[in-house]
Design a protein around this motif. Structure first.
Motif, PDB file in Angstrom:
ATOM      1  N   GLY B 119      50.039  41.751  39.302  1.00  0.00           N
ATOM      2  CA  GLY B 119      49.273  40.560  39.653  1.00  0.00           C
ATOM      3  C   GLY B 119      50.098  39.571  40.455  1.00  0.00           C
ATOM      4  O   GLY B 119      49.643  39.031  41.463  1.00  0.00           O
ATOM      5  N   ILE B 120      51.344  39.348  40.005  1.00  0.00           N
ATOM      6  CA  ILE B 120      52.192  38.359  40.689  1.00  0.00           C
ATOM      7  C   ILE B 120      52.505  38.828  42.107  1.00  0.00           C
ATOM      8  O   ILE B 120      52.365  38.087  43.079  1.00  0.00           O
ATOM      9  CB  ILE B 120      53.487  38.131  39.888  1.00  0.00           C
ATOM     10  N   ASN B 121      52.915  40.117  42.232  1.00  0.00           N
ATOM     11  CA  ASN B 121      53.227  40.645  43.555  1.00  0.00           C
ATOM     12  C   ASN B 121      52.019  40.570  44.479  1.00  0.00           C
ATOM     13  O   ASN B 121      52.137  40.216  45.654  1.00  0.00           O
ATOM     14  CB  ASN B 121      53.676  42.104  43.447  1.00  0.00           C
ATOM     15  N   GLY B 122      50.842  40.901  43.926  1.00  0.00           N
ATOM     16  CA  GLY B 122      49.629  40.863  44.721  1.00  0.00           C
ATOM     17  C   GLY B 122      49.331  39.460  45.223  1.00  0.00           C
ATOM     18  O   GLY B 122      48.995  39.265  46.390  1.00  0.00           O
ATOM     19  N   ALA B 123      49.494  38.480  44.323  1.00  0.00           N
ATOM     20  CA  ALA B 123      49.231  37.099  44.726  1.00  0.00           C
ATOM     21  C   ALA B 123      50.153  36.681  45.850  1.00  0.00           C
ATOM     22  O   ALA B 123      49.754  35.939  46.745  1.00  0.00           O
ATOM     23  CB  ALA B 123      49.394  36.171  43.525  1.00  0.00           C
ATOM     24  N   PHE B 124      51.394  37.175  45.844  1.00  0.00           N
ATOM     25  CA  PHE B 124      52.320  36.804  46.908  1.00  0.00           C
ATOM     26  C   PHE B 124      51.997  37.518  48.219  1.00  0.00           C
ATOM     27  O   PHE B 124      52.249  36.987  49.290  1.00  0.00           O
ATOM     28  CB  PHE B 124      53.764  37.131  46.506  1.00  0.00           C
ATOM     29  N   LEU B 125      51.473  38.751  48.110  1.00  0.00           N
ATOM     30  CA  LEU B 125      51.323  39.553  49.322  1.00  0.00           C
ATOM     31  C   LEU B 125      49.990  39.355  50.032  1.00  0.00           C
ATOM     32  O   LEU B 125      49.888  39.590  51.231  1.00  0.00           O
ATOM     33  CB  LEU B 125      51.474  41.039  48.980  1.00  0.00           C
ATOM     34  N   THR B 126      48.954  38.950  49.296  1.00  0.00           N
ATOM     35  CA  THR B 126      47.631  38.980  49.902  1.00  0.00           C
ATOM     36  C   THR B 126      47.484  37.943  51.014  1.00  0.00           C
ATOM     37  O   THR B 126      48.065  36.861  50.953  1.00  0.00           O
ATOM     38  CB  THR B 126      46.549  38.784  48.836  1.00  0.00           C
ATOM     39  N   GLY B 127      46.698  38.300  52.007  1.00  0.00           N
ATOM     40  CA  GLY B 127      46.466  37.375  53.113  1.00  0.00           C
ATOM     41  C   GLY B 127      45.040  36.878  53.090  1.00  0.00           C
ATOM     42  O   GLY B 127      44.493  36.493  54.121  1.00  0.00           O
ATOM     43  N   ASP B 128      44.438  36.861  51.914  1.00  0.00           N
ATOM     44  CA  ASP B 128      43.007  36.683  51.811  1.00  0.00           C
ATOM     45  C   ASP B 128      42.751  35.870  50.537  1.00  0.00           C
ATOM     46  O   ASP B 128      43.296  36.189  49.489  1.00  0.00           O
ATOM     47  CB  ASP B 128      42.400  38.087  51.698  1.00  0.00           C
ATOM     48  N   LEU B 129      41.962  34.802  50.615  1.00  0.00           N
ATOM     49  CA  LEU B 129      41.822  33.933  49.450  1.00  0.00           C
ATOM     50  C   LEU B 129      41.082  34.606  48.305  1.00  0.00           C
ATOM     51  O   LEU B 129      41.386  34.366  47.142  1.00  0.00           O
ATOM     52  CB  LEU B 129      41.094  32.642  49.838  1.00  0.00           C
ATOM     53  N   PHE B 130      40.102  35.471  48.616  1.00  0.00           N
ATOM     54  CA  PHE B 130      39.385  36.081  47.508  1.00  0.00           C
ATOM     55  C   PHE B 130      40.282  37.063  46.764  1.00  0.00           C
ATOM     56  O   PHE B 130      40.229  37.164  45.543  1.00  0.00           O
ATOM     57  CB  PHE B 130      38.107  36.785  47.971  1.00  0.00           C
ATOM     58  N   ASN B 131      41.131  37.771  47.504  1.00  0.00           N
ATOM     59  CA  ASN B 131      42.059  38.659  46.820  1.00  0.00           C
ATOM     60  C   ASN B 131      43.104  37.891  46.060  1.00  0.00           C
ATOM     61  O   ASN B 131      43.613  38.371  45.045  1.00  0.00           O
ATOM     62  CB  ASN B 131      42.702  39.615  47.810  1.00  0.00           C
ATOM     63  N   LEU B 132      43.400  36.683  46.525  1.00  0.00           N
ATOM     64  CA  LEU B 132      44.280  35.817  45.746  1.00  0.00           C
ATOM     65  C   LEU B 132      43.635  35.557  44.387  1.00  0.00           C
ATOM     66  O   LEU B 132      44.293  35.640  43.343  1.00  0.00           O
ATOM     67  CB  LEU B 132      44.499  34.507  46.497  1.00  0.00           C
ATOM     68  N   PHE B 133      42.325  35.297  44.394  1.00  0.00           N
ATOM     69  CA  PHE B 133      41.600  35.098  43.134  1.00  0.00           C
ATOM     70  C   PHE B 133      41.704  36.341  42.254  1.00  0.00           C
ATOM     71  O   PHE B 133      42.005  36.262  41.069  1.00  0.00           O
ATOM     72  CB  PHE B 133      40.131  34.758  43.431  1.00  0.00           C
ATOM     73  N   VAL B 134      41.457  37.515  42.873  1.00  0.00           N
ATOM     74  CA  VAL B 134      41.477  38.754  42.089  1.00  0.00           C
ATOM     75  C   VAL B 134      42.860  38.975  41.481  1.00  0.00           C
ATOM     76  O   VAL B 134      42.984  39.288  40.290  1.00  0.00           O
ATOM     77  CB  VAL B 134      41.069  39.947  42.972  1.00  0.00           C
ATOM     78  N   PHE B 135      43.913  38.773  42.278  1.00  0.00           N
ATOM     79  CA  PHE B 135      45.253  38.994  41.743  1.00  0.00           C
ATOM     80  C   PHE B 135      45.619  37.938  40.707  1.00  0.00           C
ATOM     81  O   PHE B 135      46.332  38.225  39.756  1.00  0.00           O
ATOM     82  CB  PHE B 135      46.278  39.043  42.876  1.00  0.00           C
ATOM     83  N   PHE B 136      45.114  36.715  40.886  1.00  0.00           N
ATOM     84  CA  PHE B 136      45.298  35.692  39.853  1.00  0.00           C
ATOM     85  C   PHE B 136      44.716  36.184  38.545  1.00  0.00           C
ATOM     86  O   PHE B 136      45.318  36.048  37.483  1.00  0.00           O
ATOM     87  CB  PHE B 136      44.596  34.391  40.263  1.00  0.00           C
ATOM     88  N   GLU B 137      43.505  36.761  38.609  1.00  0.00           N
ATOM     89  CA  GLU B 137      42.866  37.223  37.381  1.00  0.00           C
ATOM     90  C   GLU B 137      43.662  38.369  36.760  1.00  0.00           C
ATOM     91  O   GLU B 137      43.800  38.443  35.548  1.00  0.00           O
ATOM     92  CB  GLU B 137      41.431  37.679  37.651  1.00  0.00           C
ATOM     93  N   ILE B 138      44.202  39.258  37.609  1.00  0.00           N
ATOM     94  CA  ILE B 138      44.995  40.364  37.070  1.00  0.00           C
ATOM     95  C   ILE B 138      46.221  39.818  36.348  1.00  0.00           C
ATOM     96  O   ILE B 138      46.522  40.195  35.214  1.00  0.00           O
ATOM     97  CB  ILE B 138      45.430  41.329  38.189  1.00  0.00           C
ATOM     98  N   LEU B 139      46.910  38.885  36.999  1.00  0.00           N
ATOM     99  CA  LEU B 139      48.114  38.374  36.346  1.00  0.00           C
ATOM    100  C   LEU B 139      47.760  37.545  35.124  1.00  0.00           C
ATOM    101  O   LEU B 139      48.486  37.544  34.133  1.00  0.00           O
ATOM    102  CB  LEU B 139      48.997  37.608  37.336  1.00  0.00           C
TER     103      LEU B 139
END
Lengths: 117, 507
Positions: B119-139
């Motif tokens: 989740g943390i890595n995803g939040a850092f890597l994503t270039g897209d706000l909705f995926n930021l949300f998704v990775f936030f939820e994962i973490l």
């Protein structure tokens, strides 16, 4: 349709926020659920309301924006998972802490007023 | 090598899933070793990514080869790769710490840890706000499990608050995304930055509302002032390895603030440029104040460290609010230092607590610490680093941040608060240290030795500020280049939204 839709989103959100601010875990969980319904409807409406557009790209010239639908789908799945988790957590807290108050103990003021009534 | 960008996500995802299968769940030793290899591999990947990003090229990975504004992209620029490396170092050390006796409290700790890293890595890597949300939820969902790990009353109570607050935060996040999508028609960060520049003035208030709602959410994750009260309870209640890993969690919020409010609402955003500044500045300063009060009032060591995290978050937010390149660079240097040192202090607090028997890490005279000299010296180094006294990295970071404040108004607010909070930390930590090490109420029953692997993990994290100050030159150059790349909005738009060359016309 727009007015009805907006009122629906507004009422769901307001009710959700109200319940979220309650002291016991059950209303809070219901509040979170209502809030996520409001959110999902709102997200859905960001693709503009339209009653004749095809949902998926078809042969018609008029089609609905597919992105909000994808967003809502994801949000619903995540929302369900989180609600399930918070329900289990609330039950666990009820067992561990001996009461269903969100702070883990019922404030004395509430206890007194309950005794009086 | 282009697929390297996806590896920090795939490794913990597949590894975490594999760890749920019988060959690994049956044996704890095998599970631990596998997790260690996995974590080392993730760290190696981040090192390679950092090397790539240091050449100044923004790595863009279009998932499924769908180009940027339409598809999902992963963006590996200097900032995200730097934070990836930070995460993997912290995760490696906290994983190492679980090799000690405390891991026996339940199963599935290791997979949860991997999902958290995903989740943390995803939040850092994503270039897209909705995926930021998704990775936030994962973490977040991994962190719910990790926070509650081991069970117990205090953990349940802290966990309930944490979970409910974060769920409410997620709802606000989605509302904000809905507003932004409804007005701007995209959720890709680079595309949003471009669309904001061409925004119809009539829609400015809506976008402003959406942007500021994002600030609420990220402020909640980062523990910004009115939303910071969950942090000390949650961090003090969780197991030490988890608390150490959680040191990066507040930084995820800060990263998101940095990304959204310097790229989307940055210099070029017209009427919407720097909309967060007027909020971040006072709230950041007040967060320092409330954190310092919390530091003074802390009754035990772990709560003390948690409050120090709040102080560092406040400092970072206030400096970021200046929204200038040199300020951002200084904040990034301090971010590296404060994450590593607070992780190390959480681990050290547990080592100390275990040798004091029943008193634990409460700051009252109790039984002496078994390895007083060793742990005392470590505590001394950690304290100096976290206060920001020379010669360690905290000092360099604070000097950089103080010199980033240029006007009199900025100086007259930032300097007293940052220096005052350092003084408060100095007083409290020296009081804590003398209570813990110099004022024992009795001899230790038996000479307890810290578990060597746990000690190694703690020493590794606590030696990072030393490294950061030895290599202060290269590191400051690196953060300066990072800040420059972050503030270069047009450059980011250009490299993420490359002209689509291979779209095929379908009849």
């Amino acid at each position: 349709m727009e007015a009805l839709y907006a009122v629906c989103v507004g009422v769901l959100t307001a009710a959700g926020v109200f319940l979220l601010l309650r002291g016991r875990t059950f209303p809070v969980v219901v509040g979170l659920t209502l809030l996520s319904y409001g959110v999902n409807l709102f997200l859905f409406s960001t693709g503009r309301l339209n009653d004749s557009a095809a949902a998926v790209l078809g042969s018609g010239s008029d089609h609905a924006d597919p992105l909000p639908q994808a967003l809502v789908l994801t949000a619903i799945v995540i929302g369900f998972a989180m609600t399930a988790f918070v329900v289990i957590l609330a039950m666990r807290a009820r067992g561990d802490l001996g009461n269903d108050h969100v702070d883990g103990r019922v404030p004395e003021l509430v206890l007194e007023s309950e005794e009086r009534s | 090598m282009q697929h390297l960008i996806l590896l920090p996500l795939i490794l913990p995802l597949l590894g975490g899933l594999l760890m749920l299968l019988p060959p690994l769940t049956e044996s704890r030793v095998r599970q631990r070793n596998f997790a260690l290899v996995l974590s080392a591999a993730t760290m190696l990947t981040s090192v390679l990514l950092v090397q790539q990003a240091q050449q100044g090229v923004i790595g863009v990975y279009a998932v499924g080869d769908w180009a940027a504004p339409f598809g999902i992209v992963m963006v590996a620029d200097r900032l995200s790769t730097m934070l990836l490396l930070l995460t993997s170092v912290l995760a490696f050390c906290s994983l190492l710490y679980t090799f000690g006796p405390r891991d026996e409290e339940g199963s599935f700790f290791q997979p949860l840890l991997q999902f958290q890293i995903l989740g943390i890595n995803g939040a850092f890597l994503t270039g897209d706000l909705f995926n930021l949300f998704v990775f936030f939820e994962i973490l977040l969902i991994a962190s719910y499990g990790l926070l509650m790990f081991g069970g117990g009353k205090t953990r349940t109570r802290a966990g309930l608050h944490y979970v409910i607050l974060n769920l409410a935060g997620s709802a606000i996040f989605l509302f904000a995304l809905g507003i932004l999508y409804g007005t701007l028609g995209t959720l890709n960060i680079a595309d949003l930055a471009q669309k904001v520049q061409q925004l119809d003035p009539a829609e400015t208030p809506l976008v402003r509302a959406g942007g500021l709602m994002l600030l609420i959410v990220f402020g909640l994750k980062a523990a910004m002032l009115p939303l910071q009260f969950w942090l000390p309870a949650a961090y003090a209640a969780s197991t030490p390895a988890v608390a150490a890993l959680f040191a990066i969690m507040t930084k995820v919020g800060i990263y998101a603030i940095l990304r959204v409010f310097t790229v989307i609402f940055g210099d070029a955003a017209g009427p919407l440029s720097h909309i967060a500044g007027p909020w971040l500045w006072p709230l950041g300063l007040m967060t320092i104040l409330i954190g310092a009060i919390g530091v003074l009032a802390s009754q035990d060591l772990r709560r003390l460290v948690a409050n120090l995290i709040i102080v560092s978050v406040g400092t970072l937010l206030a400096v970021i609010a200046l929204q200038r390149e040199d300020a951002t660079a200084a904040a990034l240097y301090y971010l590296l230092h404060s994450t590593l040192i607070s992780g190390g202090l959480f681990l050290l607090a547990d080592l100390i607590a275990r040798q004091r028997g029943k008193v634990g890490d409460r700051l009252v005279p109790g039984r002496g610490v078994g390895q007083g000299r060793l742990l005392g010296s470590l505590f001394f180094i950690g304290a100096i680093a976290v206060i920001g006294m020379p010669p360690l990295a905290g000092f360099v970071g604070k000097v950089l941040m103080l010199s980033a404040a240029s006007s009199v108004a900025e100086m007259s607010w930032l300097w007293p608060l940052v220096l005052g909070s350092s003084l408060v930390a100095l007083i409290t930590l020296s009081r804590a240290g003398s209570t813990l090490f110099w004022n024992p109420a009795g001899k230790p029953v038996e000479i307890m030795r810290a578990n060597p692997v746990q000690l190694l993990a703690t020493v590794l994290l606590l030696s990072m500020p030393l490294l950061l100050s030895v290599f202060a030159g290269p590191v400051t150059q690196m953060v300066a280049a990072t800040a420059q790349q972050l503030h270069d909005v047009q450059g980011q738009i250009g490299s993420v939204l490359q002209p689509v060359t291979h779209l095929v016309e379908v009849k």
